[in-house]
Design an enzyme around this catalytic site. Structure first.
Site, short mmCIF file in Angstrom:
data_model
loop_
_atom_site.label_atom_id
_atom_site.label_comp_id
_atom_site.label_asym_id
_atom_site.label_seq_id
_atom_site.Cartn_x
_atom_site.Cartn_y
_atom_site.Cartn_z
N ASP A 109 0.73 -1.30 0.06
CA ASP A 109 -0.22 0.09 -0.04
C ASP A 109 0.78 1.17 0.21
O ASP A 109 1.98 1.02 0.60
CB ASP A 109 -0.76 0.08 1.40
N ARG A 160 -1.33 -0.56 -8.52
CA ARG A 160 -2.73 -0.14 -8.30
C ARG A 160 -2.56 1.29 -8.46
O ARG A 160 -1.90 1.90 -7.70
CB ARG A 160 -3.10 -0.67 -6.97
N ARG A 264 -9.68 7.69 8.14
CA ARG A 264 -9.42 8.21 6.68
C ARG A 264 -10.82 7.99 5.82
O ARG A 264 -11.26 9.03 5.06
CB ARG A 264 -8.59 7.44 5.94
P1 FDA Z 1 -14.18 9.82 -4.38
O1 FDA Z 1 -13.69 9.96 -3.03
O2 FDA Z 1 -14.47 10.81 -5.15
O3 FDA Z 1 -15.55 9.06 -4.21
C1 FDA Z 1 -16.53 8.54 -5.40
C2 FDA Z 1 -17.70 8.01 -4.91
O4 FDA Z 1 -17.49 6.78 -4.05
C3 FDA Z 1 -18.73 8.88 -3.74
O5 FDA Z 1 -19.27 9.75 -4.25
C4 FDA Z 1 -19.05 7.79 -2.95
O6 FDA Z 1 -20.26 7.41 -3.48
C5 FDA Z 1 -17.92 6.63 -2.84
N1 FDA Z 1 -17.19 6.79 -1.72
C6 FDA Z 1 -15.79 6.96 -1.90
N2 FDA Z 1 -15.26 7.02 -0.75
C7 FDA Z 1 -16.24 7.02 0.22
C8 FDA Z 1 -16.30 6.73 1.65
N3 FDA Z 1 -15.22 6.88 2.46
N4 FDA Z 1 -17.39 6.45 2.15
C9 FDA Z 1 -18.76 6.52 1.53
N5 FDA Z 1 -18.56 6.43 0.31
C10 FDA Z 1 -17.45 6.94 -0.51
N6 FDA Z 1 -5.07 5.35 -0.76
C11 FDA Z 1 -3.69 5.40 -0.34
O7 FDA Z 1 -3.38 6.63 -0.33
N7 FDA Z 1 -3.14 4.42 -0.54
C12 FDA Z 1 -3.41 3.13 -0.88
O8 FDA Z 1 -2.72 2.10 -0.88
C13 FDA Z 1 -4.85 3.18 -1.23
N8 FDA Z 1 -5.37 1.86 -1.51
C14 FDA Z 1 -6.53 1.72 -2.01
C15 FDA Z 1 -7.04 0.41 -2.45
C16 FDA Z 1 -8.40 0.36 -3.16
C17 FDA Z 1 -8.95 -1.01 -3.36
C18 FDA Z 1 -9.15 1.53 -2.85
C19 FDA Z 1 -10.47 1.60 -3.62
C20 FDA Z 1 -8.70 2.85 -2.69
C21 FDA Z 1 -7.30 2.96 -1.96
N9 FDA Z 1 -6.89 4.12 -1.54
C22 FDA Z 1 -5.69 4.10 -1.09
C23 FDA Z 1 -7.94 5.13 -1.24
C24 FDA Z 1 -7.99 6.17 -2.30
O9 FDA Z 1 -6.84 6.73 -2.42
C25 FDA Z 1 -9.17 7.22 -1.99
O10 FDA Z 1 -9.08 7.73 -1.03
C26 FDA Z 1 -10.53 6.46 -1.77
O11 FDA Z 1 -10.70 5.46 -2.80
C27 FDA Z 1 -11.59 7.34 -2.20
O12 FDA Z 1 -11.61 8.04 -3.80
P2 FDA Z 1 -12.42 7.70 -5.03
O13 FDA Z 1 -11.55 7.39 -5.97
O14 FDA Z 1 -13.04 6.35 -4.48
O15 FDA Z 1 -13.23 8.66 -5.14
#
Ligand code: FDA
Length: 283
Positions: A109, A160, A264
């Site tokens: 990660d 990723r 977070r």
């Molecule tokens: P965004 O935050 O814009 O969310 C899009 C939509 O998804 C929202 O409108 C909502 O519907 C839903 N959603 C997203 N987050 C939500 C929450 N917390 N609660 C409720 N609904 C939510 N980061 C990092 O710094 N290091 C890492 O190693 C990883 N690893 C990782 C693995 C995987 C499989 C995922 C999916 C994510 C990560 N992340 C991560 C976290 C990533 O950086 C990011 O913070 C989150 O995925 C939120 O961003 P989105 O791209 O999902 O979009």
């Protein structure tokens, strides 16, 4: 302060591996793979890092024994990176030995920007020895990611791509969603064009659709990449994507040290505060 576990339940599959297994199996039965995250980070004592290594090795063995379709994700700050880099390398390599023995995979990660360089350095060392058993994460919001992505793509690394979850200053990271989305698209395109199997980690509908359309327009088949989402978020979307023939993997955190991960997730979305308050009121 020790918060009660029921608050974290939406985002955490259980406080033990055994508690998480039925959830992993349920996802596997729906054609969704998982990556298991034993919660814990920013470890400052060798005793804790040694324990984390031992627990993770047991997890890899249990995944094999129970034939779960799962790999693992680890944080190097849990493997002792803040204690000593050589010590952390030894722990990571010991874990990768077990991953190789069990024919599994360890995703490293990405954490806060203070650790980006040491994490990438250790990944590159590990990749030379363990190849397809190890992968890394790139955060689209970091300014440096443009160069990092180019180098990792050149190496053919298993990456990723996510937006980034840590609070970072302007000199280090993009601050506004449209710019972060643009960077995400730019890096996703590079990974799709240049690496064998990119992992697209987002719940953002716009990005999921963009990736699907970009891949289709460039004759990159569904089998060549994977969508990844977090346990407890957008489960229906995951099931729909899997039913449409896309590779889908859910990041499944478990364990007792859930507070930083949980915090977070709460900070990402204001509505989660209401979700937590209503959970408390219902009890
Ligand atoms: P965004 O935050 O814009 O969310 C899009 C939509 O998804 C929202 O409108 C909502 O519907 C839903 N959603 C997203 N987050 C939500 C929450 N917390 N609660 C409720 N609904 C939510 N980061 C990092 O710094 N290091 C890492 O190693 C990883 N690893 C990782 C693995 C995987 C499989 C995922 C999916 C994510 C990560 N992340 C991560 C976290 C990533 O950086 C990011 O913070 C989150 O995925 C939120 O961003 P989105 O791209 O999902 O979009």
């Amino acid at each position: 302060m020790k918060l009660p576990y029921f608050l974290a339940k939406r985002f955490v599959a259980g406080e033990t591996f055994e508690a998480a297994v039925p959830k992993i199996m349920e996802l596997n039965n729906k054609g969704i793979k998982t990556t298991l995250d034993l919660l814990g980070e920013q470890v400052t004592e060798r005793k804790s890092a040694d324990q984390a290594l031992q627990d993770y090795r047991i997890v890899l063995k249990k995944i094999e024994e129970q034939r779960l379709r799962s790999n693992i994700s680890v944080k190097l700050s849990m493997m002792g990176l803040n204690i000593n880099k050589d010590y952390c390398r030894d722990n990571l390599f010991a874990l990768l030995d077990t991953a190789r023995e069990t024919d599994n995979f360890v995703r490293i990660d990405m954490e806060g920007s203070v650790l980006t360089q040491p994490i990438l350095d250790l990944f590159k060392e590990a990749y030379k020895i363990y190849g397809r058993h190890v992968g890394i994460v790139i955060q689209a919001y970091l300014h440096r990611s443009k160069d990092d992505i180019a180098r990792l793509a050149e190496m053919g690394a298993d990456v990723r791509l996510c937006k980034g979850a840590y609070h970072e200053p302007e000199r280090v990271a993009l601050q506004h969603m449209p710019a972060i989305r643009d960077a995400f698209k730019e890096y996703a395109a590079i990974l799709l064009q240049k690496t064998t199997f990119p992992r697209i980690a987002t719940h953002d509908e716009e990005l999921v659709e963009w990736v699907k359309n970009y891949a289709a327009a460039n004759k990159i088949g569904k089998a060549r990449y994977e969508f990844q989402m977090l346990y407890g978020l957008r489960q229906n979307t995951c099931e729909d994507l899997a039913a449409q023939g896309y590779n889908v993997r859910i990041y499944v955190p478990f364990g007792t040290r859930w507070l930083p991960y949980f915090t977070r997730r709460i900070k990402e979305r204001k509505e989660n505060v209401w979700f937590i308050l209503s959970t408390m009121l219902k009890r």
